[in-house]
Design an enzyme around this catalytic site. Sequence first.
Site, PDB file in Angstrom:
ATOM      1  NE  ARG A 115      18.776   2.358 -31.627  1.00  0.00           N
ATOM      2  CZ  ARG A 115      18.420   3.313 -30.681  1.00  0.00           C
ATOM      3  NH1 ARG A 115      17.404   3.223 -30.074  1.00  0.00           N
ATOM      4  NH2 ARG A 115      19.078   4.368 -30.712  1.00  0.00           N
ATOM      5  NE  ARG A 164      20.521   9.304 -34.231  1.00  0.00           N
ATOM      6  CZ  ARG A 164      20.504   8.205 -33.580  1.00  0.00           C
ATOM      7  NH1 ARG A 164      21.273   6.980 -34.354  1.00  0.00           N
ATOM      8  NH2 ARG A 164      20.258   8.126 -32.361  1.00  0.00           N
ATOM      9  NE  ARG A 176      23.667   3.375 -29.418  1.00  0.00           N
ATOM     10  CZ  ARG A 176      22.691   4.579 -29.434  1.00  0.00           C
ATOM     11  NH1 ARG A 176      22.720   4.876 -28.079  1.00  0.00           N
ATOM     12  NH2 ARG A 176      22.076   5.023 -30.222  1.00  0.00           N
ATOM     13  CE  LYS A 178      19.528  12.385 -24.048  1.00  0.00           C
ATOM     14  NZ  LYS A 178      18.579  11.506 -23.919  1.00  0.00           N
ATOM     15  NE  ARG A 197      14.959  14.600 -29.102  1.00  0.00           N
ATOM     16  CZ  ARG A 197      14.920  13.255 -29.409  1.00  0.00           C
ATOM     17  NH1 ARG A 197      14.762  12.979 -30.649  1.00  0.00           N
ATOM     18  NH2 ARG A 197      15.196  12.351 -28.507  1.00  0.00           N
TER      19      ARG A 197
END
Length: 315
Positions: A244, A255, A215, A104, A180
């Site tokens: 993270r 998630r 990531r 995104k 959201r």
Amino acid sequence: MASFMTPSFSSVVAINPSLPRSTFPLSTMPNLSSMAGEAPDGLSSPSHTLRSSGDSSHLSNGARRRHSFGFPRSGLNCTNLWISVATKPEPLKIMISGPPASGKGTQCELIKKKYGLVHVAAGDLLRGEIAAGTSNGKLAKEYMEKGMLVPDDIVVVMVKERLLQSDAQENGWLLDGYPRSLSQAKALEDQGIRPDLFILLEVNEDALLERVVGRRLDPVSGKIYHLEYSPPENEEISARLVQRFDDTEEKVKLRLKTHHQNVESVLALYNDITVKVNGDLSKEEVFGQIDRHLSFLIEMKSKADSSSTPAGKAY
């Protein structure tokens, strides 16, 4: 695929093609022939769409001078000229959503670069308000310090105020990752905020897991890297990268579940203006899909604007 609802439009000064050709000197008569328009991915399309008002490549030399400067320097009897007072279409209002690591952020950069939209990310907006010490930021900080979610009404006010700023009103906006939930979407509707288009990126779950787990974050620059697909530029950066806390496989699955539940409720409100984009492809191919939809939307706006032009004004 659902069809578009035509939004309201503002207008551009354009020659009225319905008036007799004899009103204009032949050398300065623009070529106003329309071109066929085909809707992307099955969307309903008008039989003809007009050329964008910003494109003068199809005009004669004389008409190109008028296109650029309003009128040619000579050879035109202005007392016999009728023009329609029309303006350029209202700027685009776009929302984009997608699961974690759907690409995104990359697509937002590409959209912003081509279309000049103001990129608004609710998370960045929230952090900015807190850092600036605004009244909304102080309220949000109180909730966050207690480990609570910031209430929708606080975030919606932040989003609305940002979208009403002059740059977003003049250039159009791209709202990233918000709303959201259905409650957030309804709160935006209550504030009079509704997009022209809701873009949903869809990516295979296995691919998402691979993207997320690989990531890494550079704590100095804030830039996100991927160990395989987007490695750091040098060893110095590589040495300081961190993962993270929510980029583990277990966290990602949770998630994703939350995302799928929430996005379905949002789609219930935006069903008639939603386009689903295959995010499994390369970033160029993904943008190609989005680009076709945005270009088609601009053509629809331009055509609707030209067809609703008032009867002309004499000069």
